[in-house]
Design a protein around this motif. Structure first.
Motif, PDB file in Angstrom:
ATOM      1  N   UNK A  78       0.816  -1.210   0.000  1.00  0.00           N
ATOM      2  CA  UNK A  78       0.000   0.000   0.000  1.00  0.00           C
ATOM      3  C   UNK A  78       0.853   1.264   0.000  1.00  0.00           C
ATOM      4  N   UNK A  79       2.042   1.183   0.592  1.00  0.00           N
ATOM      5  CA  UNK A  79       2.917   2.354   0.692  1.00  0.00           C
ATOM      6  C   UNK A  79       3.907   2.463  -0.458  1.00  0.00           C
ATOM      7  N   UNK A  80       3.799   1.590  -1.434  1.00  0.00           N
ATOM      8  CA  UNK A  80       4.745   1.608  -2.551  1.00  0.00           C
ATOM      9  C   UNK A  80       4.482   2.737  -3.538  1.00  0.00           C
ATOM     10  N   UNK A  81       3.393   3.502  -3.337  1.00  0.00           N
ATOM     11  CA  UNK A  81       3.061   4.578  -4.270  1.00  0.00           C
ATOM     12  C   UNK A  81       3.854   5.850  -4.023  1.00  0.00           C
ATOM     13  N   UNK A  82       4.663   5.887  -2.967  1.00  0.00           N
ATOM     14  CA  UNK A  82       5.444   7.079  -2.678  1.00  0.00           C
ATOM     15  C   UNK A  82       4.617   8.205  -2.087  1.00  0.00           C
ATOM     16  N   UNK A  83       3.386   7.913  -1.706  1.00  0.00           N
ATOM     17  CA  UNK A  83       2.492   8.924  -1.139  1.00  0.00           C
ATOM     18  C   UNK A  83       1.967   8.498   0.231  1.00  0.00           C
ATOM     19  N   UNK A  84       1.562   7.230   0.333  1.00  0.00           N
ATOM     20  CA  UNK A  84       1.031   6.710   1.587  1.00  0.00           C
ATOM     21  C   UNK A  84       2.161   6.486   2.593  1.00  0.00           C
ATOM     22  N   UNK A  85       1.768   6.393   3.863  1.00  0.00           N
ATOM     23  CA  UNK A  85       2.725   6.206   4.957  1.00  0.00           C
ATOM     24  C   UNK A  85       2.288   4.993   5.772  1.00  0.00           C
ATOM     25  N   UNK A  86       3.265   4.181   6.167  1.00  0.00           N
ATOM     26  CA  UNK A  86       2.976   3.010   6.972  1.00  0.00           C
ATOM     27  C   UNK A  86       3.578   3.130   8.364  1.00  0.00           C
ATOM     28  N   UNK A  87       2.913   2.498   9.342  1.00  0.00           N
ATOM     29  CA  UNK A  87       3.419   2.432  10.715  1.00  0.00           C
ATOM     30  C   UNK A  87       3.506   0.960  11.092  1.00  0.00           C
ATOM     31  N   UNK A  88       4.711   0.505  11.320  1.00  0.00           N
ATOM     32  CA  UNK A  88       4.943  -0.885  11.704  1.00  0.00           C
ATOM     33  C   UNK A  88       5.034  -0.956  13.221  1.00  0.00           C
ATOM     34  N   UNK A  89       3.963  -1.432  13.857  1.00  0.00           N
ATOM     35  CA  UNK A  89       3.908  -1.518  15.322  1.00  0.00           C
ATOM     36  C   UNK A  89       4.071  -2.940  15.804  1.00  0.00           C
ATOM     37  N   UNK A  90       4.733  -3.773  14.990  1.00  0.00           N
ATOM     38  CA  UNK A  90       4.925  -5.174  15.401  1.00  0.00           C
ATOM     39  C   UNK A  90       6.030  -5.320  16.438  1.00  0.00           C
ATOM     40  N   UNK A  91       6.917  -4.343  16.520  1.00  0.00           N
ATOM     41  CA  UNK A  91       7.998  -4.395  17.505  1.00  0.00           C
ATOM     42  C   UNK A  91       7.672  -3.599  18.748  1.00  0.00           C
ATOM     43  N   UNK A  92       8.703  -3.441  19.595  1.00  0.00           N
ATOM     44  CA  UNK A  92       8.504  -2.709  20.835  1.00  0.00           C
ATOM     45  C   UNK A  92       8.297  -1.220  20.563  1.00  0.00           C
ATOM     46  N   UNK A  93       9.020  -0.712  19.583  1.00  0.00           N
ATOM     47  CA  UNK A  93       8.920   0.702  19.223  1.00  0.00           C
ATOM     48  C   UNK A  93       8.332   0.810  17.813  1.00  0.00           C
ATOM     49  N   UNK A  94       7.226   1.550  17.609  1.00  0.00           N
ATOM     50  CA  UNK A  94       6.647   1.695  16.264  1.00  0.00           C
ATOM     51  C   UNK A  94       7.637   2.363  15.325  1.00  0.00           C
ATOM     52  N   UNK A  95       7.641   1.923  14.078  1.00  0.00           N
ATOM     53  CA  UNK A  95       8.541   2.479  13.070  1.00  0.00           C
ATOM     54  C   UNK A  95       7.739   2.982  11.874  1.00  0.00           C
ATOM     55  N   UNK A  96       8.209   4.091  11.321  1.00  0.00           N
ATOM     56  CA  UNK A  96       7.577   4.663  10.135  1.00  0.00           C
ATOM     57  C   UNK A  96       8.155   3.999   8.895  1.00  0.00           C
ATOM     58  N   UNK A  97       7.259   3.587   8.011  1.00  0.00           N
ATOM     59  CA  UNK A  97       7.680   2.983   6.744  1.00  0.00           C
ATOM     60  C   UNK A  97       7.047   3.771   5.601  1.00  0.00           C
ATOM     61  N   UNK A  98       7.889   4.247   4.668  1.00  0.00           N
ATOM     62  CA  UNK A  98       7.366   4.946   3.497  1.00  0.00           C
ATOM     63  C   UNK A  98       8.437   5.012   2.424  1.00  0.00           C
ATOM     64  N   UNK A  99       7.971   5.140   1.199  1.00  0.00           N
ATOM     65  CA  UNK A  99       8.871   5.341   0.067  1.00  0.00           C
ATOM     66  C   UNK A  99       9.075   6.849  -0.095  1.00  0.00           C
ATOM     67  N   UNK A 100      10.322   7.272  -0.128  1.00  0.00           N
ATOM     68  CA  UNK A 100      10.615   8.699  -0.182  1.00  0.00           C
ATOM     69  C   UNK A 100      10.060   9.324  -1.462  1.00  0.00           C
ATOM     70  N   UNK A 101       9.548  10.520  -1.320  1.00  0.00           N
ATOM     71  CA  UNK A 101       9.057  11.279  -2.464  1.00  0.00           C
ATOM     72  C   UNK A 101      10.169  12.037  -3.168  1.00  0.00           C
ATOM     73  N   UNK A 102      11.360  12.052  -2.563  1.00  0.00           N
ATOM     74  CA  UNK A 102      12.478  12.794  -3.130  1.00  0.00           C
ATOM     75  C   UNK A 102      12.604  14.203  -2.602  1.00  0.00           C
ATOM     76  N   UNK A 103      11.625  14.635  -1.799  1.00  0.00           N
ATOM     77  CA  UNK A 103      11.631  15.970  -1.211  1.00  0.00           C
ATOM     78  C   UNK A 103      11.616  15.810   0.307  1.00  0.00           C
ATOM     79  N   UNK A 104      12.679  16.221   0.950  1.00  0.00           N
ATOM     80  CA  UNK A 104      12.820  15.981   2.387  1.00  0.00           C
ATOM     81  C   UNK A 104      11.715  16.649   3.190  1.00  0.00           C
TER      82      UNK A 104
END
Length: 330
Positions: A78-104
Motif C-alpha cells: 500500500x505504501x509503494x506509491x510514494x504517497x502513503x505512509x505506513x506504521x509498523x507496530x509489530x515491535x517494541x517501538x513503532x517504526x515509520x515505513x514509506x517510500x521517499x518522495x524525493x523531497x525531504x
C-alpha cells in the motif's frame, strides 16, 4: 510626430487582429478558467493515507483515520506509491515505513502526520500561517501558474510572430525608408502587447479568485505581470530580429517552454531544493508573481532595480538590433 505614433499603433493593432492574437488570448482565458473552476478545484485528494500494522493490538489509542493492515506485506504494498505512509507496530517501538518522495520537507510532513494519528491525544502546538481555505489556496496557485506560462511562453511568441509577419510583408524594408525612429516602432508594439497582457491578467485573476479576493491582490499582481510581460516581449522581439526564419525561432520557443520554465515550476511549486535555482532570473520573476497572489511581502528595491536595468538594457539592445536590420533591408 503624433500622427506617426498613432499610425504605428493602428498598424500594429491591425496586425494583432490579423494574427488572431485576441481570439487566442480569449480562448486561453476561457480554457484556463474552465479547467480551474470545473476540474482543478474539485480535485479533493485525501491527505497522506496512513496504514497501521499492529498484529498485537497494542496501539489501542491510534486514530480511526489510520487504516489497519492485516500483514506487513499488505502495508508495504500500500505504501509503494510514494504517497502513503505506513506504521509498523509489530515491535517494541513503532517504526515509520514509506517510500521517499524525493523531497525531504514533504517526507517530514508525511512522517509527522502519521505520528499524529498514532498518538492523537498528545498535545501539539498549531500555528496558523494563513487565512486561505484549501480551495482558495489552490485557486491562487494554479492561477499564478497559468498566468506565468501565458506571459512567459506565449508572450515570448506573440510579439515575435507579428514581426515575422512584417518581414514577410516587407514592412521592415518600408520602415527603413521612412523617417521613423526605431524607438517608436518598438514602443508601439510593446505598448499594445503590454496592454493586452494586463487586461488578460485582470480578467484571469477576477474570474478565478472572485471579485473581492481578486481586487485585493490585483494591484501587486499587475505590477509583476507588467514586468514579466515587458521582459518576455522584448526578449522575443530581439530573437525574432536576429533570426531569419520562424523555424529557428520555434526551436528557441521550445527550449524556453520546456527547459527554462519547467525548473521554475518544480522549484517554486513542489519544494524541490536546487541551490542553483537562485541564479535563474525566471525563478525570481515567478516567485514575485506568486507572492503577489498570496499577498506576501513584495520584493525589495534590489529586485526592482535589477528588473528596471534588464528592461532598459533589452530595450536598447532591441532598438540597436532593429536599426541594423533595417539598414540591411534598406
Amino acid at each position: 510626430m503624433r500622427y506617426v505614433v498613432f499610425s504605428l499603433l493602428k498598424k500594429d493593432f491591425r496586425l494583432m487582429l490579423a494574427s488572431k492574437f485576441f481570439l487566442l488570448a480569449l480562448g486561453s482565458l476561457i480554457l484556463y478558467s474552465c479547467y480551474i473552476n470545473l476540474v482543478y478545484v474539485r480535485l479533493d485528494q485525501e491527505i497522506y493515507p496512513v496504514y497501521l500494522y499492529d498484529p498485537m493490538g497494542v496501539q489501542s489509542t491510534a486514530s480511526s483515520a489510520a487504516i489497519r493492515s492485516e500483514s506487513a506485506e499488505q502495508m508495504h504494498q500500500a505504501c509503494s506509491d510514494g504517497y502513503s505512509v505506513g506504521i509498523d507496530a509489530s515491535g517494541r517501538v513503532p517504526r515509520i515505513y514509506m517510500v521517499s518522495s524525493g523531497i525531504r520537507r514533504t517526507d517530514n510532513s508525511r512522517a509527522a502526520y502519521a505520528v499524529s494519528l498514532l498518538f492523537p491525544d498528545s498535545e501539539t502546538k498549531t500555528v496558523v500561517i494563513g487565512t486561505n481555505t484549501k480551495e482558495m489556496k489552490n485557486r491562487r496557485e494554479i492561477t499564478c501558474e497559468f498566468l506565468f506560462f501565458e506571459l512567459s511562453a506565449v508572450g515570448f511568441l506573440g510579439l515575435a510572430s507579428t514581426l515575422f509577419k512584417e518581414k514577410q510583408m516587407g514592412v521592415i524594408r518600408v520602415h527603413s525608408t521612412l523617417p521613423v525612429s526605431q524607438t517608436y516602432i518598438v514602443l508601439s508594439k510593446l505598448v499594445l502587447f503590454l496592454a493586452a497582457d494586463l487586461i488578460f491578467t485582470a480578467l484571469l485573476t477576477l474570474v478565478n479568485l472572485g471579485v473581492s479576493q481578486g481586487l485585493s491582490v490585483l494591484p501587486a499582481v499587475m505590477i509583476q505581470a507588467g514586468i514579466l510581460s515587458v521582459v518576455m516581449a522584448l526578449t522575443g522581439f530581439f530573437c525574432a530580429v536576429c533570426l531569419q526564419g520562424f523555424r529557428q525561432f520555434s526551436l528557441l520557443y521550445l527550449i524556453l517552454a520546456v527547459f527554462v520554465t519547467t525548473p521554475v515550476f518544480l522549484a517554486g511549486q513542489t519544494g524541490i531544493s536546487w541551490k542553483w535555482i537562485r541564479y535563474h532570473p525566471m525563478y525570481h520573476l515567478f516567485m514575485a508573481l506568486k507572492n503577489a497572489y498570496f499577498g506576501l511581502k513584495p520584493a525589495g528595491n534590489i529586485y526592482y532595480a535589477v528588473c528596471a536595468a534588464a528592461v532598459l538594457s533589452l530595450f536598447m539592445l532591441v532598438c540597436r538590433t532593429l536599426k541594423h536590420e533595417m539598414a540591411k533591408e534598406g
